[in-house]
Structure formats: C-alpha cells, structure tokens
Write a protein that holds these residues in place. Structure first.
Motif, short mmCIF file in Angstrom:
data_model
loop_
_atom_site.label_atom_id
_atom_site.label_comp_id
_atom_site.label_asym_id
_atom_site.label_seq_id
_atom_site.Cartn_x
_atom_site.Cartn_y
_atom_site.Cartn_z
N LEU A 26 8.22 -4.97 6.26
CA LEU A 26 8.35 -5.64 4.97
C LEU A 26 9.27 -6.86 5.10
CD1 LEU A 26 7.85 -5.60 1.90
CD2 LEU A 26 9.89 -4.24 1.67
N GLN A 27 10.38 -6.70 5.85
CA GLN A 27 11.36 -7.78 5.91
C GLN A 27 10.96 -8.89 6.88
OE1 GLN A 27 15.02 -5.23 6.34
NE2 GLN A 27 15.89 -7.13 5.57
N PHE B 85 3.36 5.56 -6.91
CA PHE B 85 3.52 4.39 -6.04
C PHE B 85 4.97 3.95 -5.95
CE2 PHE B 85 -0.77 3.77 -7.92
CZ PHE B 85 -1.46 4.13 -6.79
N MET C 35 -1.58 -3.22 3.38
CA MET C 35 -0.38 -3.17 2.55
C MET C 35 0.51 -2.00 2.94
SD MET C 35 -0.29 -5.62 0.41
CE MET C 35 1.12 -5.00 -0.47
N LEU D 95 6.84 -3.92 -4.25
CA LEU D 95 7.21 -4.34 -2.90
C LEU D 95 7.91 -5.69 -2.92
CD1 LEU D 95 4.20 -3.42 -0.60
CD2 LEU D 95 6.55 -2.67 -0.38
N THR E 217 7.22 6.13 -3.99
CA THR E 217 6.98 6.00 -2.55
C THR E 217 7.67 4.76 -2.01
OG1 THR E 217 4.83 6.97 -2.95
CG2 THR E 217 5.19 6.00 -0.79
N ILE E 218 7.51 3.64 -2.72
CA ILE E 218 8.07 2.38 -2.23
C ILE E 218 9.58 2.43 -2.15
CG2 ILE E 218 8.38 -0.06 -2.81
CD1 ILE E 218 5.59 0.08 -4.08
N ILE F 221 -0.74 4.51 -0.34
CA ILE F 221 0.08 5.71 -0.19
C ILE F 221 -0.50 6.63 0.88
CG2 ILE F 221 1.17 5.77 -2.45
CD1 ILE F 221 -0.97 7.63 -3.41
N LEU G 207 11.39 -5.33 -4.21
CA LEU G 207 12.22 -4.69 -3.19
C LEU G 207 12.62 -5.69 -2.12
CD1 LEU G 207 13.33 -1.99 -2.04
CD2 LEU G 207 11.20 -1.78 -0.78
N LEU G 208 11.66 -6.51 -1.70
CA LEU G 208 11.94 -7.48 -0.65
C LEU G 208 12.96 -8.51 -1.12
CD1 LEU G 208 11.23 -8.58 2.14
CD2 LEU G 208 9.44 -9.94 1.08
N PHE H 143 2.15 -1.57 -7.25
CA PHE H 143 2.79 -1.37 -5.95
C PHE H 143 3.06 -2.70 -5.24
CE2 PHE H 143 -1.69 -1.27 -4.84
CZ PHE H 143 -1.76 -1.86 -3.59
N ILE H 144 2.23 -3.70 -5.46
CA ILE H 144 2.51 -5.00 -4.85
C ILE H 144 3.75 -5.61 -5.49
CG2 ILE H 144 1.66 -7.36 -4.56
CD1 ILE H 144 -1.07 -6.28 -4.17
N TYR I 238 16.35 -6.44 -0.19
CA TYR I 238 16.68 -6.81 1.19
C TYR I 238 17.24 -8.22 1.29
CZ TYR I 238 14.42 -2.54 2.68
OH TYR I 238 14.12 -1.24 2.87
#
Lengths: 320, 362
Positions: B323-324, A262, B314, A149, A265-266, B299, A152-153, A145-146, A157
């Motif tokens: 997050l951003q 996970f 987290m 993330l 969800t992310i 979660i 994703l970042l 999950f880390i 983004y």
C-alpha cells in the motif's frame, strides 16, 4: 397503528424461523460438527460413533434442528471448534467494538449528511450545491474499500495522524482516560471512511425532499403569513423532508452493522466482520454460523423498526 | 449507424403490424357477426377473468366492431424507444463520452486478452519480484514477479465478464419473477413478495463468503450463480411495482378480452413495454455488480490470485508495504474500477432520463 405493528410482528416470525432453518442447513453443509477438535485422531472409530450417538449427531435433521433451536433459546450457541470456548464468549468483545464503530459512523453520517443536504436543498443550483452534488455523484461510484484504503494511505501512513490498525493502543490500561482517547483515535479513520461514503444517500434524499417540499402550497401560505425565511426552512420544510430519513434509521443501522466487513479488514479493526472472515479462513464454522444468524436477526429487527417508524411518521402506509 | 438501421427495421415492422391489423379488421366485417361480437366474447371470457372491467364493451352495440375504427395509417406515431434512448445518449455529452470510453476499454481488454497468455502472466518469476514500472514490465511486477499490466488487462476482462454474467442472470430472473408477481397479483403476489422480503434480510455478503468456501468445484460460473442467487431481489421488487400499474392499462385488458393466454400477455406484451425500465435497471446493477465482485475478491473470497480480477489486484494493498511503497500494483486497478463504475452509471442515468419524458434533455 397497534394493528399494523402486530401484523408486521407476525410477518417477521416466519422470517426468523426460515432464517434459522437456512443457517442450520448452512451449518450442516460446512465441514465439521460439535465433535471437531474435541477428540484426538487415535480414538477408535467405534468410540467416536458412540459419542456421536450420545450427542445426537446421528438423529434425523428435524430432531437435530429442534435440539439446536432449544439450545439456542436457552442461550447455548455451541462451542468454537478452534478455541474450545463458548461461541458467545468469542463474539463478546468483538461485538462491542463493532457496535462502537457503527454508532460512531451513524452519528457522523447524520452530523455531516443532514447539514450538507439542507444547504444543497435550500440553495439548489448554486455553486455550493453543485459542489455537494458532485461529491455525492463521485461517492455513489466509489466502493467503500477503495476509499478506506486511500484514507489509510494518506492519513494513516503518509501523514501519520492516526493509528493504522487495531481498536486500542498497546499498553493502555482499560478504565483510564488514555484508554478512551486511544479508542476514539482508533475509531476516527474507519468511521470516517464508512460515513463519508455512507452519507451520500442521506444527502440526496434530503436534497430532493427539500426541493419538493419547497414548492408545496403550505410553504407559500407560511411565507404569505409573514414567517421569516429562516423559520420557513427550520420549522416547515425541514420537518417534512426529514421524515423519510428518520424512517430509514433502522435500515441504516443494520446496513452499518453488516457492512463493516471491508472496513474492518482494511483497518485491522477487531470487530464482528473481521471475526467472521477470520473464522472462515481457520475453518471455525461454529462461530461463523452464529455470526450469520446474528446478522440476519439484526436485519429482521432493523426492517421491523424501520417499518414501524415509517408507519408512525407516514399514516398512508398503515392503510394497506 | 447500427442504431439508425435498427430504427428503420423497427419502423418497417410497425408498418407491417398496422397493415396486418387492417387486414384483420376487414376480414372481421365479412365473417359472421358472432366472431367479433362483444357480448359473445364477454360470455366466453367471463369464466376465466371475472375481475375484468366490462363497462367499455357493454356500451358497444351489436356489430360495432369495425365501425368508427381509427385510421391507423395516418395516426401521429411516437418515436420508437430505441431512438429516444439514442437521442438522449447523444444529447448528454457526459453519457456519450462514458459510452465511448467504456466501449474502448471493453474492446481493448477483450481484444488484447486474445493475444495474452494467462498462464504465462500468472506464472511466478522469482528473478523479477516487486519491480517498479520499467521497459520489460509496463506497470511493474508483484511479489511473485508477475506482470501487473497483463494482470490488469486480464483482470479487467474477468471483472467485466463476471459483471455481465451476474447482471444477465440476476436481472433476467428478477424481471420474470417481478412481472409474474405483479401481473397475477393477489395471493400469488403476496406469497412471492414474502420470499423477496426474506431474501432481503439475509446477510448477503456473509452467505456468499460461506458458499464460496464450501462449494467444491469453484469457477467463474459457480461464482456468478452464487452472486446472482442473492442479487435478483431489487430488480424483482422494482419490476413488480411497475407491472402492477402496467397491467391495469387498456391494452392488457383488451388482449385479455380477446382471449390471449397469460403467458402470451406477459412475455409478448407486458415485458416488451417495460424494456426501457429493464435496460436502466440492468445498467445500474452492472455498476453495482462490478463493485461487489471486486469487493469480494478484495477480502479474498472472490477470484483466487491465479485468476486475476480488479479485486485481486486491490487485495495486494492489504499488505502495508504494498500500500505504501508499491502504488503500481493497486493504483491502476483502483482507478480503473472508479472509471468503469462512473461510466456505467453515467450511461444508466442517461437511459433513466430517456425513460422519463419529464427529465429528458433531447
């Protein structure tokens, strides 16, 4: 061979029955039953009691369990408390999304993992091998999950290369070419997040397998016969070291299908894992219960598949 | 220093054992022969352990006990287990470095939480929402105006604590289960292993999520119990396979022949000889358990926000804005999780090498 398969099949039947009993009891521990959401609070208690009696909710547990089992064998998995639709309909498209995600990740794992393992096994202790081993070392310690993330970042983004949520873009009609492209675009980030961490085990297995096979006598013999170095690796070593990875295919697929909690969800990916968490948080336990049963069945089938493949590729297992 | 002292204690202990042994064998020579007689022993034992291999004892002549006994005092002694692990750890610079970092983090976190007020830290303060790191808040604040630095310290302590508790529970149960299953073997082993097989196909994360939702009184202990209830199977399988090999060795057979009870053999002889393996397994599960806890909290089915852990920090990152734009909320927790996992793994790997003579560095 056939004997082993039959024996292995017989072992998995009690597992399925135990699993169903466990899920049944989990279901009865959860608040709410088949009547939840059907009646409005103004209905008098006597009538509710009569309805409960009619639906068999006052029967002893073994009769309820038997009815529940028979209903499921006939394809009736109950109704969602929340949406008042058959559970199977609720799960339907979500399952398809998860299957796509798992398949995509599995392909990536083998497509990236096997070449990496081959390279680091063939040229072990070279700088390239140190790089790959260093990567697997970090990958083992990083929770998915880390890593998800961070991907994703960075790619979702900051760079904006890929969509950051959902399974398909808005306003795309199913069946068109754009639809498929949009689906694949949405799959890329989540599946890479799963695969880049998931391939660590494959790389390490393959690497140690190759290093071990390299020192065997039949490899020396092959070289002595004048087989070219490239063919020694592709024909002789690769085939022998790939066996355990092929055998773990069943486990791998099960782990992928189950481990999507996970990542879904992310990335806000509408798959089964996310559906499970959603139904738990809106207390729609009828859906959650069927999902647990499905994942359990998947795991049983996956281990069965792996054991059978393993017995085909490795005859030593069968003797037991 | 502590290790050296322990080594000395251990060596003294060994010498005392040897001394006792000699005393015992001297006594045996004076007592009537039937006490130490191999044949009478065999008759006594034959009823309870028929599968015992009798070949060695049958070769002994009458009264052979005490004759040809080894000179125990002058035998070359192998290094005690603790010393091997210690030397391996010191020779592996990465593991030593990891150990030092882990000890520093643990003592810092546990020490500092004694002076921090958890209630004050998790109290919502609407005047200081989402502040970046500044003089008042070393790591800024979250959407409720709560101090991230304080949450990070308490969160690390909670994550470590739950990691330790879950590891102790699951490894403890798994070891006993595995040793019993491996030691007795046969039908008992078969039945016990089918239970393990069943636990392994259960969708562990989902069932934990369900339990977390339906358990009425929910705290650090129930959470650990729920997690441990599903995490013991790996240990049990590993320990069982090693126990099966170990029980075939001569010292176990000898002890059985001398009439030791099964419980005594399992807990005072078999288990101490598997301590190295158990430590390795516990260390590696500790790393995994910290990861699982933070994942579950991430979660939303681990700790609630009012009890910070690395996972709840987290979890803020699920929100796009956080997050951003607010890295200070989640990035320190992410880095800390990575550091903890790497350190524990490094130490575990060094332990594993210490347990396998072929791989040792030292």
């Amino acid at each position: 061979m056939l004997k082993f398969t039959i024996r292995r099949l017989i072992i998995s039947f009690p597992q399925i029955i135990l699993l169903s009993i466990l899920v049944f009891f989990l279901g009865s521990l959860m608040p709410g039953d088949a009547l939840s959401g059907l009646i409005d609070p103004t209905v008098p208690i006597e009538q509710i009691e009569r309805l409960r009696e009619q639906m068999g909710l006052n029967n002893p547990w073994y009769i309820q369990y038997r009815d529940w089992m028979f209903a499921m064998l006939q394809g009736d998995f109950g109704t969602s408390f929340f949406k008042q639709q058959p559970v199977l309909d609720v799960i339907g498209d979500r399952m398809l999304n998860t299957v796509w995600l798992s398949l995509f990740s599995a392909v990536l794992i083998y497509l990236i993992g096997i070449p990496l393992g081959l390279v680091s096994g063939r040229w072990n202790d070279s700088p390239l091998d140190s790089l790959i081993t260093g990567y697997t070392y970090l990958g083992f310690a990083t929770p998915t999950f880390i890593f998800g993330l961070v991907l994703l970042l960075v790619f979702g983004y900051t760079l904006g290369w890929f969509p950051t949520g959902g399974s398909v873009g808005a306003g795309v009609t199913p069946g068109t070419f754009e639809y498929v492209v949009s689906k694949i675009q949405h799959l890329i980030l989540p599946s890479f997040a799963i695969a880049l961490i998931g391939l660590v085990g494959t790389v390490q297995y393959l690497r140690s397998g190759i290093i071990e096979t390299k020192q065997k006598d039949f490899i020396t013999l092959a070289r002595a016969k004048g087989v070219t170095e490239g063919k020694v690796y592709t024909r002789h070593i690769f085939r022998n070291s790939i066996l355990p990875i092929a055998a773990f295919f069943g486990y791998e697929i099960t782990a992928l299908l189950g481990g999507s909690l996970f990542i879904e969800t992310i990335y806000g990916y509408p798959g089964m894992g996310r559906l499970f968490l959603e139904s738990i948080s809106i207390r729609d336990f009828s859906v959650a219960n069927v999902l647990i049963l499905m994942y359990g069945m998947l795991a049983i089938i996956g281990t069965l598949l792996s054991d059978i493949i393993l017995s085909i590729v490795d005859p030593r297992i069968r003797i037991k | 220093m502590a290790n050296e002292r322990e080594d000395k204690n251990r060596m003294n202990g060994n010498q005392r054992d040897t001394y006792n042994f000699n005393e015992e064998s001297e006594n045996k020579e004076h007592t009537p022969p039937e006490k130490g007689d191999a044949f009478s022993l065999r008759d006594k034992d034959s009823s309870e352990s028929k599968e015992l291999d009798m070949s060695v004892k049958a070769d002994l002549p009458h009264g052979a006990v005490g004759h040809g006994a080894l000179d125990m005092k002058n035998l070359p002694r192998s290094k005690p287990g603790w010393k091997i692990i210690f030397e391996e750890l010191v020779s592996d610079k990465l593991a030593l470095f990891s150990l030092i970092i882990l000890v520093i983090i643990t003592s810092y976190v546990f020490g500092l939480t004694m002076f921090l007020n958890q209630a004050a830290i998790v109290k919502v303060d609407l005047f200081s929402i989402n502040q970046p790191p500044n003089d008042d808040f070393r790591l800024g604040t979250d959407y409720g105006g709560r101090d991230i630095f304080g949450q990070l310290i308490i969160g690390t302590r909670n994550s470590l604590a739950i990691g330790f508790i879950v590891t102790a529970l699951s490894v403890g149960f798994g070891v006993v289960y595995g040793v019993v299953s491996g030691y007795f073997g046969g039908h008992i082993d078969n039945a016990m292993m089918r239970v393990v097989d069943f636990f392994m196909v259960l969708p562990f994360l989902m069932i934990v999520v369900v339990f977390v939702t339906i358990v009425p009184s929910y705290d650090i202990w129930t959470f650990s119990l729920i997690m441990a209830a599903f995490l013991w199977t790996g240990t049990a399988r590993l320990i069982r396979s090693v126990a099966m090999q170990e029980k075939e060795l001569d010292y176990i057979n000898a002890s059985r022949t001398l009439g030791s009870s099964n419980i005594k053999i399992i807990f005072t002889q078999l288990m101490p000889n598997m301590v190295g393996l158990i430590i390795v397994n516990a260390t590696l599960s500790l790393a995994a358990n910290i990861g699982i806890e933070s994942g579950l909290s991430f979660i939303g089915f681990g700790f609630p926000e009012s009890t910070p852990s690395l996972g709840t920090l987290m979890a803020y990152a699920i929100q796009t804005q956080t997050l951003q734009n607010r890295w200070w909320i989640w990035a320190p927790a992410a880095i800390l999780i990575l550091i903890l996992m790497l350190c524990v793994r490094n130490i575990g790997e060094a332990f594993r090498r210490a347990g396998d003579a072929r791989q040792r560095n030292a």
